[in-house]
Design a protein around this motif. Structure first.
Motif, mmCIF file in Angstrom:
data_model
loop_
_atom_site.group_PDB
_atom_site.id
_atom_site.type_symbol
_atom_site.label_atom_id
_atom_site.label_comp_id
_atom_site.label_asym_id
_atom_site.label_seq_id
_atom_site.Cartn_x
_atom_site.Cartn_y
_atom_site.Cartn_z
ATOM 1 N N LEU A 67 0.846 -1.201 0.000
ATOM 2 C CA LEU A 67 0.000 0.000 0.000
ATOM 3 C C LEU A 67 0.884 1.254 0.000
ATOM 4 O O LEU A 67 0.645 2.205 -0.751
ATOM 5 C CB LEU A 67 -0.930 0.002 1.224
ATOM 6 N N ASP A 68 1.902 1.247 0.840
ATOM 7 C CA ASP A 68 2.781 2.431 0.883
ATOM 8 C C ASP A 68 3.481 2.636 -0.452
ATOM 9 O O ASP A 68 3.642 3.761 -0.918
ATOM 10 C CB ASP A 68 3.816 2.275 2.012
ATOM 11 N N ILE A 69 3.899 1.539 -1.058
ATOM 12 C CA ILE A 69 4.587 1.671 -2.355
ATOM 13 C C ILE A 69 3.630 2.204 -3.416
ATOM 14 O O ILE A 69 3.971 3.118 -4.164
ATOM 15 C CB ILE A 69 5.198 0.319 -2.790
ATOM 16 N N VAL A 70 2.434 1.673 -3.465
ATOM 17 C CA VAL A 70 1.524 2.117 -4.519
ATOM 18 C C VAL A 70 1.178 3.599 -4.318
ATOM 19 O O VAL A 70 1.061 4.359 -5.281
ATOM 20 C CB VAL A 70 0.296 1.180 -4.625
ATOM 21 N N GLY A 71 1.058 4.034 -3.079
ATOM 22 C CA GLY A 71 0.801 5.461 -2.810
ATOM 23 C C GLY A 71 1.927 6.319 -3.350
ATOM 24 O O GLY A 71 1.700 7.315 -4.043
ATOM 25 N N ARG A 72 3.157 5.915 -3.067
ATOM 26 C CA ARG A 72 4.303 6.693 -3.540
ATOM 27 C C ARG A 72 4.401 6.648 -5.064
ATOM 28 O O ARG A 72 4.711 7.645 -5.704
ATOM 29 C CB ARG A 72 5.592 6.137 -2.939
ATOM 30 N N ALA A 73 4.163 5.475 -5.624
ATOM 31 C CA ALA A 73 4.368 5.299 -7.064
ATOM 32 C C ALA A 73 3.280 5.969 -7.885
ATOM 33 O O ALA A 73 3.538 6.535 -8.926
ATOM 34 C CB ALA A 73 4.404 3.804 -7.394
ATOM 35 N N VAL A 74 2.055 5.898 -7.390
ATOM 36 C CA VAL A 74 0.953 6.385 -8.213
ATOM 37 C C VAL A 74 0.715 7.880 -7.985
ATOM 38 O O VAL A 74 0.455 8.619 -8.917
ATOM 39 C CB VAL A 74 -0.325 5.564 -7.957
ATOM 40 N N PHE A 75 0.823 8.364 -6.713
ATOM 41 C CA PHE A 75 0.612 9.810 -6.551
ATOM 42 C C PHE A 75 1.597 10.477 -5.611
ATOM 43 O O PHE A 75 1.314 11.523 -5.043
ATOM 44 C CB PHE A 75 -0.834 10.152 -6.187
ATOM 45 N N ASN A 76 2.752 9.868 -5.431
ATOM 46 C CA ASN A 76 3.829 10.519 -4.692
ATOM 47 C C ASN A 76 3.448 10.878 -3.263
ATOM 48 O O ASN A 76 3.839 11.914 -2.745
ATOM 49 C CB ASN A 76 4.267 11.797 -5.449
ATOM 50 N N GLN A 77 2.672 10.028 -2.628
ATOM 51 C CA GLN A 77 2.271 10.242 -1.235
ATOM 52 C C GLN A 77 2.429 8.930 -0.510
ATOM 53 O O GLN A 77 2.156 7.887 -1.082
ATOM 54 C CB GLN A 77 0.782 10.585 -1.160
ATOM 55 N N THR A 78 2.839 9.004 0.749
ATOM 56 C CA THR A 78 2.872 7.733 1.453
ATOM 57 C C THR A 78 1.666 7.639 2.379
ATOM 58 O O THR A 78 1.236 8.624 2.971
ATOM 59 C CB THR A 78 4.160 7.535 2.267
ATOM 60 N N PHE A 79 1.142 6.439 2.470
ATOM 61 C CA PHE A 79 0.073 6.203 3.427
ATOM 62 C C PHE A 79 0.660 5.990 4.819
ATOM 63 O O PHE A 79 -0.049 5.992 5.804
ATOM 64 C CB PHE A 79 -0.732 4.960 3.031
ATOM 65 N N GLY A 80 1.945 5.731 4.876
ATOM 66 C CA GLY A 80 2.607 5.537 6.171
ATOM 67 C C GLY A 80 2.096 4.318 6.912
ATOM 68 O O GLY A 80 2.161 4.253 8.135
ATOM 69 N N SER A 81 1.584 3.324 6.189
ATOM 70 C CA SER A 81 0.957 2.211 6.926
ATOM 71 C C SER A 81 1.974 1.241 7.493
ATOM 72 O O SER A 81 1.698 0.560 8.472
ATOM 73 C CB SER A 81 -0.068 1.498 6.047
ATOM 74 N N VAL A 82 3.184 1.183 6.926
ATOM 75 C CA VAL A 82 4.211 0.300 7.492
ATOM 76 C C VAL A 82 4.605 0.789 8.885
ATOM 77 O O VAL A 82 4.747 0.013 9.822
ATOM 78 C CB VAL A 82 5.464 0.247 6.583
ATOM 79 N N GLN A 83 4.748 2.103 8.994
ATOM 80 C CA GLN A 83 5.284 2.631 10.249
ATOM 81 C C GLN A 83 4.219 3.071 11.241
ATOM 82 O O GLN A 83 4.520 3.316 12.403
ATOM 83 C CB GLN A 83 6.217 3.795 9.933
ATOM 84 N N ALA A 84 2.983 3.177 10.767
ATOM 85 C CA ALA A 84 1.945 3.736 11.631
ATOM 86 C C ALA A 84 1.699 2.867 12.856
ATOM 87 O O ALA A 84 1.688 1.643 12.772
ATOM 88 C CB ALA A 84 0.658 3.884 10.841
ATOM 89 N N VAL A 85 1.520 3.522 13.978
ATOM 90 C CA VAL A 85 1.154 2.793 15.185
ATOM 91 C C VAL A 85 -0.356 2.538 15.144
ATOM 92 O O VAL A 85 -0.847 1.487 15.507
ATOM 93 C CB VAL A 85 1.535 3.618 16.434
ATOM 94 N N GLU A 86 -1.071 3.559 14.655
ATOM 95 C CA GLU A 86 -2.520 3.391 14.513
ATOM 96 C C GLU A 86 -2.925 3.664 13.079
ATOM 97 O O GLU A 86 -2.316 4.489 12.412
ATOM 98 C CB GLU A 86 -3.242 4.398 15.412
ATOM 99 N N GLU A 87 -3.971 2.993 12.656
ATOM 100 C CA GLU A 87 -4.459 3.209 11.299
ATOM 101 C C GLU A 87 -5.021 4.619 11.147
ATOM 102 O O GLU A 87 -5.812 5.064 11.975
ATOM 103 C CB GLU A 87 -5.599 2.209 11.049
ATOM 104 N N THR A 88 -4.638 5.316 10.105
ATOM 105 C CA THR A 88 -5.213 6.637 9.874
ATOM 106 C C THR A 88 -6.556 6.474 9.159
ATOM 107 O O THR A 88 -6.870 5.397 8.638
ATOM 108 C CB THR A 88 -4.291 7.461 8.961
ATOM 109 N N GLU A 89 -7.314 7.586 9.114
ATOM 110 C CA GLU A 89 -8.635 7.525 8.480
ATOM 111 C C GLU A 89 -8.508 7.106 7.008
ATOM 112 O O GLU A 89 -9.281 6.300 6.506
ATOM 113 C CB GLU A 89 -9.302 8.905 8.569
ATOM 114 N N ILE A 90 -7.467 7.616 6.357
ATOM 115 C CA ILE A 90 -7.347 7.350 4.926
ATOM 116 C C ILE A 90 -6.969 5.879 4.671
ATOM 117 O O ILE A 90 -7.484 5.235 3.775
ATOM 118 C CB ILE A 90 -6.362 8.346 4.241
ATOM 119 N N VAL A 91 -6.099 5.342 5.530
ATOM 120 C CA VAL A 91 -5.733 3.926 5.356
ATOM 121 C C VAL A 91 -6.952 3.042 5.625
ATOM 122 O O VAL A 91 -7.221 2.077 4.901
ATOM 123 C CB VAL A 91 -4.546 3.540 6.273
#
Ligand code: HEM
Length: 640
Positions: free
Chosen positions: A251-275
């Motif tokens: 998920l983090d890779i596809v975010g970076r690759a497709v729109f240059n944003q990270t979802f930060g899901s690898v490092q997140a302690v808690e799931e964000t609303e967007i994830v």
């Protein structure tokens, strides 16, 4: 001629070979059936409603209605001039187990093409390479995405996967070139860095475990794997659900690759609303792709069923975010000089470009006046298409490697010297900092043929998705082996069946053997099928080198646009993780189980113990690697 006269076997063609000796394979242990047992609730917890769950209650309302409809109509509204044998049996088989398994059982019984009545409709199920070639390539213009399009349109709009043939032809002209070589080279560092983040996250989980505070992952993994003693059983290590980890990293890779944003899901302690929104939407896409009754279109059910309300909320959140991203990409493009032509865009200095994403390319491309809505649909599609598929292949590849220590040793012998070189370079560039992240290159991927073949072999036994869906636009009276497909027929091309056909792959079809791709097989053995040519393998064995017996990324005018991206991504992530960690399955292999949605998931997570590999191998590994490469010569040379 078998037109209208029955089974494929009558033709004396390849399909005849599908019939003998299969039952025993199906029953054998080599086939990994979904074992009985509770389903992990993370996938099914908010499934529709407890009182209306046809899969949980085989024989439930839905099942009964479907069976009655099927008995009453027997596909009455489909003209049956196909000549294909008809699948008979209990519809609950379709509902109680993954679709691809039911289709496989009928394939063993009926051969490479059969008709499956379902209510008033019927489906043509194809498992023959010559027929698949005809539908996907030779006569592809006669087939649309049909059912898939209807199911996914509410989520992906006019994005490529559900797009009509006309829109797809137009958008592929821009989206395919966006995945060009300079972009892929830049993505190699994204893959390496994100994989390294995952390695760190796994180790940090262990750190939490060692100091006594079991992390969330560890607890859920333990719950699923049956007990507190699990860590002890694995040499004091810890257990973790690697399927979940692979979901995060892809998920983090596809975010970076497709729109240059990270979802930060690898490092997140808690799931964000967007994830959370992404996962809710993905779950719904999965659900709809495997559910026969589109209750969500019903004004009442679509509103009262809790998962649908949740889905609509998630879709709103995600769409808003994607629209914002489209807006900022347009603004940045205008500020930085606006649009350019294809050639110049592809020749940009991608190592230094600020926003290398596919979105930015799509916005920058001159003459492509896609609306904001079209771009948003493209993003949503790329996000969904590029995430779970890669995650699934990583999951099953690691599972298979954990089951074959010799293969793993050979893969490591290939990986270690390459990683070692990149580690040394990274440390030198960082002034001697040995923790600097090694960045693999596309040449490195080419130089790991056994790992590439491991990824391919994973896609053979666990194709993602396990069926390709099409609908005929006009009557097709020239289907190979003497069959017909009438106008408006829904066709399932079962890649699962194609990839497990003994007629094409031989007696070891059920075995996980990546080296099978390193030499030719099947040539001249099956009428109408050319066999596999290793010399034509390229980066991965594909539809042309296998003459449509192997369709890891589909084929023809709707072939996956992310194939090279995905192979490089999967190989990089596996190389980085295998270099750093020693993974061992922490539950019995039968406990892993397969469940299907749009992709094949595990039933209870890929619960593994993970320990740091220390010390990393040096010198000797290079010698071993040379030996291993020598054994599989040819495949590396063919990498293109
Ligand atoms: C291992 C990972 C992947 C696998 C196994 C996979 C598999 C496939 C398959 C089999 C198809 C054809 C579907 C059909 O014919 O109905 C497809 C289509 C597609 N894939 Fe992939 N894919 C993967 C990764 C990706 C990635 C990383 C992206 C994008 C970044 C992507 C984007 C797409 C798109 C947009 C389509 C639709 C193409 C069209 O209909 O014109 N895929 N994929």
């Amino acid at each position: 001629a078998p037109r209208g006269s029955g089974r494929a076997a009558d033709d004396g063609g390849a399909a005849g070979g599908y019939e003998s000796g299969y039952e025993s394979d199906y029953e054998s242990e080599r086939y990994r059936p979904v074992p009985p047992g509770p389903r992990k609730d993370r996938r099914e917890a908010n499934w529709l409603m407890d009182t209306f769950n046809p899969r949980a209650e085989a024989g439930g309302v839905f099942d009964m209605v479907a069976q009655r409809l099927t008995d009453a109509f027997d596909g009455a509204f489909s003209r049956d001039i196909s000549g294909a044998p008809v699948a008979r049996g209990d519809i609950s088989a379709l509902l109680a187990e993954p679709l691809f398994k039911a289709l496989y059982a009928w394939f063993l019984e009926l051969g490479g093409i059969y008709r499956l009545p379902f209510g008033p409709k019927s489906f043509i199920v194809v498992s023959d390479p010559a027929i698949a070639r005809h539908i996907l390539k030779d006569n592809a213009a006669n087939y649309s995405k049909g059912l898939l399009s209807e199911i996914l349109k509410p989520i992906m709009g006019d994005g490529l996967i559900p797009a009509s043939p006309e829109i797809a032809a137009k958008r592929r002209k821009v989206i395919l070139p966006s995945v060009h070589n300079a972009y892929l080279r830049r993505m190699m560092s994204t893959f390496s860095l994100t994989a390294a983040e995952l390695g760190d996250a796994i180790e940090e989980n262990r750190a939490r475990q060692v100091v006594g505070g079991a992390g969330e992952q560890t607890q859920s993994a333990r719950g699923a794997s049956g007990g507190e003693d699990q860590a002890q059983q694995h040499g004091g290590g810890f257990v973790i659900d690697m399927e979940q980890q692979f979901n995060h990293v892809t998920l983090d890779i596809v975010g970076r690759a497709v729109f240059n944003q990270t979802f930060g899901s690898v490092q997140a302690v808690e799931e964000t609303e967007i994830v959370r929104a992404v996962y809710d939407v993905l779950k719904e896409a999965d659900h709809r792709a495997t559910f026969f009754l589109p209750y969500w279109d019903d004004p009442l059910l679509g509103r009262v069923v809790p998962r649908q309300a949740r889905f609509r909320r998630a879709l709103r959140v995600l769409n808003e975010r994607l629209s914002e991203l489209v807006g900022s990409a347009r603004a940045a493009s205008a500020a930085e000089g606006g649009q350019d032509d294809l050639e110049r865009l592809q020749q940009r200095d991608y190592a230094n470009v600020r926003d290398p994403s596919m979105l930015r390319f799509l916005v920058d491309m001159r003459g492509e006046d896609a609306t904001d809505n079209q771009l948003r649909d493209d993003l949503m599609t790329l996000l969904i298409a590029g995430h779970e598929t890669t995650s699934a292949v990583l999951t099953w590849a690691l599972f298979e490697l954990s089951q074959d220590p010799e293969l793993l040793a050979d893969v490591l012998a290939e990986v270690d010297p390459i990683m070692e070189t990149r580690e040394r370079e990274a440390a030198e560039a960082a002034g001697g900092d040995s923790s600097a992240v090694p960045i693999l290159t596309m040449d490195d991927v080419k130089d790991m043929p056994l790992l590439r073949c491991t990824v391919a072999e994973t896609l053979r036994l666990y194709p993602q998705p396990p069926v390709l869906i099409r609908r005929s636009i006009e009557d097709d009276m020239s289907v190979p082996r003497g069959f017909n497909i009438v106008k408006n027929s829904d066709v399932f091309i079962s890649t699962y069946n194609l990839h497990r056909s003994r007629a094409t792959y031989g007696p070891d079809v059920e075995e996980f053997k990546p080296r099978r791709w390193m030499s030719d097989f099947g040539q001249g053995e099956v009428e109408g099928w050319d066999g596999y040519r290793a010399s034509a393998m390229g980066l991965y064995p594909n539809e042309s080198s296998s003459d449509f017996a192997f369709l890891p990324f589909g084929a023809g005018n709707r072939k996956c646009v992310g194939d090279v991206f995905a192979v490089c991504e999967a190989v990089t992530i596996l190389a980085v993780l295998l270099r750093r960690m020693r993974f061992e399955l922490a539950i019995a292999p039968e406990e892993v189980g397969m469940v299907t949605a749009a992709t094949i998931h595990t039933e209870s997570g890929l619960i593994m113990s993970a320990e740091r590999r220390e010390p990393p191998l040096t010198g000797a590994s290079a010698a071993h690697a040379r030996k291993a490469h020598g054994a599989g010569a040819g495949a590396g040379a063919g990498a293109g």
